[in-house]
Design a protein around this motif. Structure first.
Motif, mmCIF file in Angstrom:
data_model
loop_
_atom_site.group_PDB
_atom_site.id
_atom_site.type_symbol
_atom_site.label_atom_id
_atom_site.label_comp_id
_atom_site.label_asym_id
_atom_site.label_seq_id
_atom_site.Cartn_x
_atom_site.Cartn_y
_atom_site.Cartn_z
ATOM 1 N N SER A 1 0.855 -1.186 0.000
ATOM 2 C CA SER A 1 0.000 0.000 0.000
ATOM 3 C C SER A 1 0.893 1.239 0.000
ATOM 4 C CB SER A 1 -0.943 -0.005 1.204
ATOM 5 O OG SER A 1 -0.220 0.015 2.401
ATOM 6 N N PHE A 2 0.411 2.237 -0.675
ATOM 7 C CA PHE A 2 1.138 3.500 -0.788
ATOM 8 C C PHE A 2 0.307 4.571 -0.098
ATOM 9 C CE2 PHE A 2 2.509 7.326 -3.121
ATOM 10 C CZ PHE A 2 3.877 7.214 -2.915
ATOM 11 N N ASN B 1 4.287 16.894 2.073
ATOM 12 C CA ASN B 1 3.618 15.639 1.756
ATOM 13 C C ASN B 1 4.598 14.510 2.034
ATOM 14 O OD1 ASN B 1 1.329 16.925 0.919
ATOM 15 N ND2 ASN B 1 1.824 16.823 -1.253
ATOM 16 N N ASN B 2 4.330 13.746 3.031
ATOM 17 C CA ASN B 2 5.158 12.574 3.331
ATOM 18 C C ASN B 2 4.508 11.350 2.705
ATOM 19 O OD1 ASN B 2 7.034 13.983 4.891
ATOM 20 N ND2 ASN B 2 5.701 13.854 6.693
ATOM 21 N N GLN B 3 5.345 10.529 2.121
ATOM 22 C CA GLN B 3 4.829 9.324 1.471
ATOM 23 C C GLN B 3 5.460 8.093 2.106
ATOM 24 O OE1 GLN B 3 5.741 10.055 -2.638
ATOM 25 N NE2 GLN B 3 3.832 11.160 -2.956
#
Length: 167
Positions: free
Chosen positions: A108-109, A118-120
């Motif tokens: 999952s992303f 924006n942290n991913q």
């Protein structure tokens, strides 16, 4: 998927060979198959007039759902025989081997939205579940008179040998 049956019938000898293999996650050997081969609870239920119905069909073997599986493989081999050398003697039995090798996984992303950054994050998991089981039964019946018989039965069960690991 593949499934094969070979049968030989003669007046004194019956032989049955069954094989199945697939990589789509279908069980090759179900709980109902187990009860049919082993005689199940027929002796117990037959005497009491009760009936047992089992909702599960998985033999306690964890099977993967197809939505998180990378690879699903199941295999089965079964042999059954009946031999009547005379009207007084009867030999019967079966041998069943079953195995499964399931590789499971998910990924999952995620993107976290917060004040200006924006942290991913990428999350992955992978595991492997292997199961092997077997059944063996042999029965010998001697009937010296129509109203008398002697029966010897041998039953060996290798209930699932499971191995679970992380890939």
């Amino acid at each position: 998927m593949g499934h094969a049956n070979v049968f030989y019938y003669a007046p004194k000898l019956n032989l049955n060979l069954i094989g199945g293999s697939n990589n789509v996650g279908e069980q090759t050997f179900t709980l109902q198959d187990y009860f049919r081969f082993s005689g199940g609870m027929a002796g117990l239920g037959g005497r009491t007039g009760s009936r047992v119905s089992l909702a599960s069909d998985d033999l306690g073997i964890p099977m993967a759902s197809r939505d998180n599986a990378a690879s699903l493989e199941t295999h089965l081999g079964a042999f059954n025989f009946n031999y009547n050398p005379s009207k007084n003697w009867r030999h019967s039995g079966f041998l069943i081997g079953s195995s499964s090798d399931n590789r499971l996984g998910s990924s999952s992303f995620r993107t976290y939205l917060n004040s200006g950054e924006n942290n991913q994050e990428l999350l992955t998991s992978a595991s492997r579940v292997e199961n092997k089981s077997g059944l063996l039964k042999y029965a010998l019946t001697f009937t010296p008179k129509e109203e008398t018989y002697f029966k010897y039965s041998f039953f060996l069960e290798s209930w699932p040998i499971s191995k679970t690991g992380i890939c």
